[in-house]
Design a protein around this motif. Structure first.
Motif, short mmCIF file in Angstrom:
data_model
loop_
_atom_site.label_atom_id
_atom_site.label_comp_id
_atom_site.label_asym_id
_atom_site.label_seq_id
_atom_site.Cartn_x
_atom_site.Cartn_y
_atom_site.Cartn_z
N TYR A 134 1.09 22.03 29.04
CA TYR A 134 0.50 20.86 28.40
C TYR A 134 0.41 19.67 29.36
O TYR A 134 -0.28 18.70 29.05
CB TYR A 134 1.31 20.45 27.17
CG TYR A 134 1.22 21.44 26.03
CD1 TYR A 134 0.16 21.41 25.15
CD2 TYR A 134 2.21 22.40 25.84
CE1 TYR A 134 0.07 22.31 24.10
CE2 TYR A 134 2.14 23.31 24.80
CZ TYR A 134 1.06 23.27 23.93
OH TYR A 134 0.98 24.16 22.90
N PHE A 135 1.10 19.73 30.51
CA PHE A 135 1.17 18.57 31.40
C PHE A 135 0.43 18.81 32.71
O PHE A 135 0.77 18.27 33.74
CB PHE A 135 2.63 18.23 31.67
CG PHE A 135 3.37 17.79 30.44
CD1 PHE A 135 3.26 16.48 29.97
CD2 PHE A 135 4.15 18.68 29.72
CE1 PHE A 135 3.93 16.09 28.83
CE2 PHE A 135 4.82 18.29 28.57
CZ PHE A 135 4.71 16.99 28.12
N GLN A 136 -0.63 19.62 32.65
CA GLN A 136 -1.49 19.80 33.81
C GLN A 136 -2.60 18.76 33.77
O GLN A 136 -2.63 17.88 32.90
CB GLN A 136 -2.07 21.22 33.81
CG GLN A 136 -2.82 21.57 32.53
CD GLN A 136 -3.35 22.99 32.55
OE1 GLN A 136 -4.16 23.32 33.42
NE2 GLN A 136 -2.89 23.82 31.62
N ASP A 137 -3.52 18.86 34.70
CA ASP A 137 -4.64 17.92 34.76
C ASP A 137 -5.40 17.96 33.43
O ASP A 137 -5.75 19.02 32.93
CB ASP A 137 -5.56 18.33 35.91
CG ASP A 137 -6.68 17.30 36.13
OD1 ASP A 137 -6.75 16.33 35.36
OD2 ASP A 137 -7.46 17.48 37.07
N LEU A 138 -5.65 16.76 32.87
CA LEU A 138 -6.32 16.69 31.56
C LEU A 138 -7.68 17.36 31.58
O LEU A 138 -8.13 17.89 30.56
CB LEU A 138 -6.46 15.23 31.13
CG LEU A 138 -5.17 14.49 30.77
CD1 LEU A 138 -5.46 13.05 30.42
CD2 LEU A 138 -4.46 15.19 29.62
N ALA A 139 -8.36 17.35 32.71
CA ALA A 139 -9.69 17.95 32.79
C ALA A 139 -9.64 19.46 32.57
O ALA A 139 -10.65 20.07 32.19
CB ALA A 139 -10.33 17.64 34.14
N ASN A 140 -8.48 20.07 32.82
CA ASN A 140 -8.36 21.53 32.66
C ASN A 140 -7.95 21.94 31.26
O ASN A 140 -7.91 23.13 30.95
CB ASN A 140 -7.32 22.07 33.65
CG ASN A 140 -7.73 21.84 35.09
OD1 ASN A 140 -8.93 21.80 35.40
ND2 ASN A 140 -6.76 21.67 35.98
N LEU A 141 -7.63 20.98 30.40
CA LEU A 141 -7.18 21.29 29.04
C LEU A 141 -8.36 21.40 28.10
O LEU A 141 -9.40 20.77 28.29
CB LEU A 141 -6.22 20.21 28.53
CG LEU A 141 -4.88 20.08 29.24
CD1 LEU A 141 -4.09 18.90 28.66
CD2 LEU A 141 -4.06 21.36 29.11
N HIS A 142 -8.18 22.21 27.06
CA HIS A 142 -9.18 22.28 26.00
C HIS A 142 -9.29 20.90 25.34
O HIS A 142 -8.30 20.18 25.23
CB HIS A 142 -8.74 23.32 24.97
CG HIS A 142 -9.79 23.64 23.96
ND1 HIS A 142 -10.06 22.82 22.88
CD2 HIS A 142 -10.64 24.70 23.84
CE1 HIS A 142 -11.03 23.36 22.15
NE2 HIS A 142 -11.40 24.49 22.71
N PRO A 143 -10.49 20.49 24.93
CA PRO A 143 -10.63 19.14 24.35
C PRO A 143 -9.67 18.86 23.21
O PRO A 143 -9.15 17.74 23.11
CB PRO A 143 -12.09 19.14 23.87
CG PRO A 143 -12.78 20.11 24.75
CD PRO A 143 -11.78 21.18 25.06
N ARG A 144 -9.41 19.84 22.35
CA ARG A 144 -8.49 19.58 21.24
C ARG A 144 -7.06 19.42 21.75
O ARG A 144 -6.30 18.59 21.26
CB ARG A 144 -8.58 20.71 20.22
CG ARG A 144 -9.97 20.84 19.60
CD ARG A 144 -9.98 21.87 18.48
NE ARG A 144 -11.31 22.01 17.92
CZ ARG A 144 -12.14 23.01 18.20
NH1 ARG A 144 -11.74 23.96 19.02
NH2 ARG A 144 -13.33 23.08 17.65
N THR A 145 -6.68 20.23 22.75
CA THR A 145 -5.35 20.09 23.34
C THR A 145 -5.23 18.75 24.06
O THR A 145 -4.19 18.09 24.00
CB THR A 145 -5.09 21.25 24.32
OG1 THR A 145 -5.28 22.49 23.65
CG2 THR A 145 -3.67 21.18 24.85
#
Length: 717
Positions: A46-57
């Motif tokens: 959950y604490f990786q680069d925000l760009a790599n996260l699913h939009p809902r996550t």
């Protein structure tokens, strides 16, 4: 918006054992609960680069202000604790199925001294045996009425029961033999409970024993010449058989199983459960949920299992649970179900046979439930008006887009490239206005170029039809060397043909359309050099106007992102049309793209405007892929004989049957073809000419040996 790095745990602080974690917001409210085999690995994701996260996550971690966890010893304990916390805290970012509490159950109150059979709704109570759920309460009452002949269990309320005990007179059912009347002491509490337990056993699927016993007693009574008793036993057996017939046999091996199917899209999911007991469908229920977290089908199944069996014990958990996809940790979920049942539970995906066929039926029910949910949501006038207003506000439109056209491109690896145009007026599909296109301007796969061609062809036809019907008029203040033309407001919104909502009242369908600087008069009718038979001019109505392509939309939606939107805008600009808004809806993240904008417009997940755009896009995709598949199937089934004028299907089949294949027919002479019944010399000459101009298919090659395989192309007919 919080920065996840501000509350990120220190390296090594999170244990690597199984556990459950909670994200809390700045007000200490729990907003998400999850479980993991390895807490350190899961939480770190959950604490990786925000760009790599699913939009809902990404939305969840930026809403949270802290994270905490609880260590457990096994994955099964983690599953149970996760369910308990979701139920306790009701986190906003967890998937929660909206359970329809109106489903009626047949309930037997075994927790009372004199158990009662009744219809129950709502939350389940401890000590009560439930059967169902059923689609309608009357179905339960019909079944109970038949079974009370054999199992005369109490069905009256507590007030009626106490009044009968006080007066010493049973109710009507006691007099007609459909109640054993424990209220007046006709049976003891033990005998009445035994009747109730037999009733439960029969409803649970153990039916053969009771019917065989009744038939045996009937034969014995007949031998002893107790004909009235034999007739009553015969009627009792028939009543039980009719009760059994109300639920058809679907699995011949008397299986006890629950079948779960999921239908989903980007925003919502529908779940259907069939409860099979003794090989018969004893109940059905359905749930719908918003996909508020990044979850796939296996995750939806796991959440469903938690909600379905979280409060159940014993036989309420079946021996077998059939699902469309296994949870992430199927062993732990199976063990959790087994602990609740008290014996082994099989959790698997059906692969073949009756169970797979029944799963397909459950899947169809789930698809229909999702479609019905969307239809109900879309049919509300107020909701549609709000959706149109939200779209207008998000896209910066002056008025609500009463007419929306959506375009989609479909092909199979660059072959049979087609496009679709669907029309929504006042938020409702107008199928009589749908259109389909063949892409003939070029060969190969290029969705951007295809979109440019389709938009250009559609609006060229619009300009052409306007000139043909005399609806163009020169603007009063045209600049020298140029001309502006105005279209009359003739669309449904202007004539009152569409049922416009509150936001739509008094709005015109079309504004001015500029033709560009090179125009010197009325717009000439453009040549449709790439037109296909699918977009030929339509028959005229009585007033001389065309049925289609006459009305301009206020909004053009394309299925795709920036490249497709840019292509559509460029096609309109080339025609000098600058008053029609264009946007694109990218399926992966449901982002709305506008021309010349580097960043998308992100509508809220619960937005009615986003829902309407998604529905329009999905309808365009459905219409395009249906046409593409039909076109491909027609091409595959094509034959050189199709080009022979006057040769119908019957005589084509006769030729193929006589010669065995098109290859052998190609080698035949005219006289040999004339020997086929129904084939004259002129037709034979046409067949020979058609086959002579059609090159035979290239021979197939065995890629392993290089050997040329002789084909007789017998299937080409």
């Amino acid at each position: 918006m919080a920065d996840p790095s501000s509350y990120r745990p220190k390296p090594g602080q999170i244990p690597d054992s199984p556990g459950v974690y909670k994200f809390r917001d700045e007000h200490r409210r729990v907003i998400y609960v999850g479980k993991a085999k390895n807490l350190r690995q899961r939480v770190a994701n959950y604490f990786q680069d925000l760009a790599n996260l699913h939009p809902r996550t990404r939305t969840m971690v930026t809403t949270a202000a802290s994270v905490e966890w609880t260590v457990v010893s096994t994955e099964v304990e983690a599953l149970q604790l996760e369910y308990s916390w979701i139920k306790e805290f009701d986190p906003r970012f967890n998937v929660k199925y909206r359970d329809d509490k109106s489903y009626p159950y047949l309930a037997v109150t075994l927790n009372e001294e004199f158990p009662r059979v009744q219809v129950m709704r709502g939350a389940k109570k401890k000590g009560v045996r439930y059967f169902g759920p059923y689609g309608h309460a009357w179905a339960i009452r019909e079944t109970v009425d038949l079974m009370l002949r054999v199992f005369p269990v109490r069905t009256c309320s507590a007030g009626v029961f106490k009044n009968a005990a006080r007066t010493g007179r049973p109710c009507l059912l006691g007099y007609i033999g459909k109640c054993s009347a424990p209220c007046v002491g006709r049976v003891t509490p033990e005998e009445h409970r035994e009747l109730a337990e037999d009733f439960c056993d029969f409803m649970a699927g153990r039916t053969g024993t009771y019917i065989r016993r009744l038939e045996k007693d009937m034969m014995q009574a007949a031998e002893e010449m107790e004909y009235e008793r034999a007739a009553r036993l015969r009627d009792d057996a028939e009543a039980l058989k009719r009760a059994m017939e109300k639920s058809a046999v679907v699995l011949a091996d008397a299986t006890d199983a629950d079948l779960i199917a999921v239908a989903e899209d980007e925003l919502e999911a529908a779940l259907q459960i069939f409860h099979v007991r003794g090989g018969r469908v004893r109940g059905q229920r359905g749930w719908v949920t918003d996909k508020v977290e990044a979850v796939d089908t296996s995750g939806l199944v796991e959440h469903a299992l938690q909600q379905l069996y979280g409060e159940e014990r014993g036989d309420a958990v079946p021996k077998e649970v059939l699902v469309p996809a296994l949870p992430e940790d199927p062993e732990a979920v199976s063990q959790w179900l087994a602990d609740r049942r008290g014996s082994q539970v099989s959790l698997r995906i059906p692969q073949r046979g009756d169970k797979k066929d029944l799963m397909a039926t459950v899947q169809r029910n789930a698809q229909q439930a999702l479609g019905l949910h969307k239809t109900k949501r879309a049919s509300d006038l107020t909701t549609r008006s709000r959706a149109l207003e939200e779209i207008a506000e998000a896209l910066g439109l002056d008025t609500a887009p009463l007419r929306i056209e959506c375009y989609d491109i479909s092909h199979l690896q660059g072959d049979d490239v087609v496009a679709s145009m669907v029309v929504f007026e006042d938020g409702l599909a107008r199928k009589s206005e749908y259109r389909r296109f063949q892409i003939k301007g070029f060969e190969g796969q290029d969705d951007v170029r295809s979109m440019h061609e389709v938009i250009g062809r559609r609006f060229k036809r619009y300009l052409q039809d306007k000139e043909r019907t005399g609806e163009w008029e020169e603007a009063p203040e045209a600049a020298p060397g140029s001309a502006s033309v105005h279209a009359s407001a003739t669309g449904p919104a202007a004539t009152g043909q569409a049922a416009a909502g509150p936001a739509a009242i008094g709005q015109a369908a079309a504004g001015p359309v500029s033709t560009g600087p090179a125009a010197t008069g009325p717009v000439p009718a453009p040549e449709l050099t790439a037109a296909s038979p699918d977009d030929e001019p339509e028959p005229r109505e009585d007033d001389g106007r065309p049925k289609r392509f006459a009305y301009p939309p206020q909004l053009v939606v394309v299925d795709g992102g920036q490249p497709q939107v840019a292509a559509a805008r460029r096609a309109l600009d080339e025609l000098g049309i600058d008053d029609i808004a264009v946007c694109g809806l990218a399926k992966r993240l449901e982002e709305v793209w506008l021309p010349d904008d580097d960043d998308p417009v992100v509508l809220p997940r619960s937005s009615e405007g986003l829902y309407l755009l998604q529905r329009v896009r999905d309808e365009a995709h459905r219409f395009a892929i249906t046409y593409q598949r039909a076109k491909r199937a027609k091409r595959i089934r094509s034959s050189p004989l199709d080009d022979v004028t006057g040769l119908g299907e019957t005589r084509k089949q006769a030729l193929i049957k006589h010669f065995g294949s098109v290859k052998k027919l190609r080698q035949a002479t005219i006289d040999e073809i004339c020997e086929v019944p129904g084939i004259g010399r002129r037709t034979a000459e046409s067949v020979v000419a058609a086959l002579a101009t059609t090159a035979p298919a290239a021979p197939a090659v065995n890629t392993a040996t290089g050997e040329i395989i002789e084909e007789d192309d017998g299937g080409s007919s």
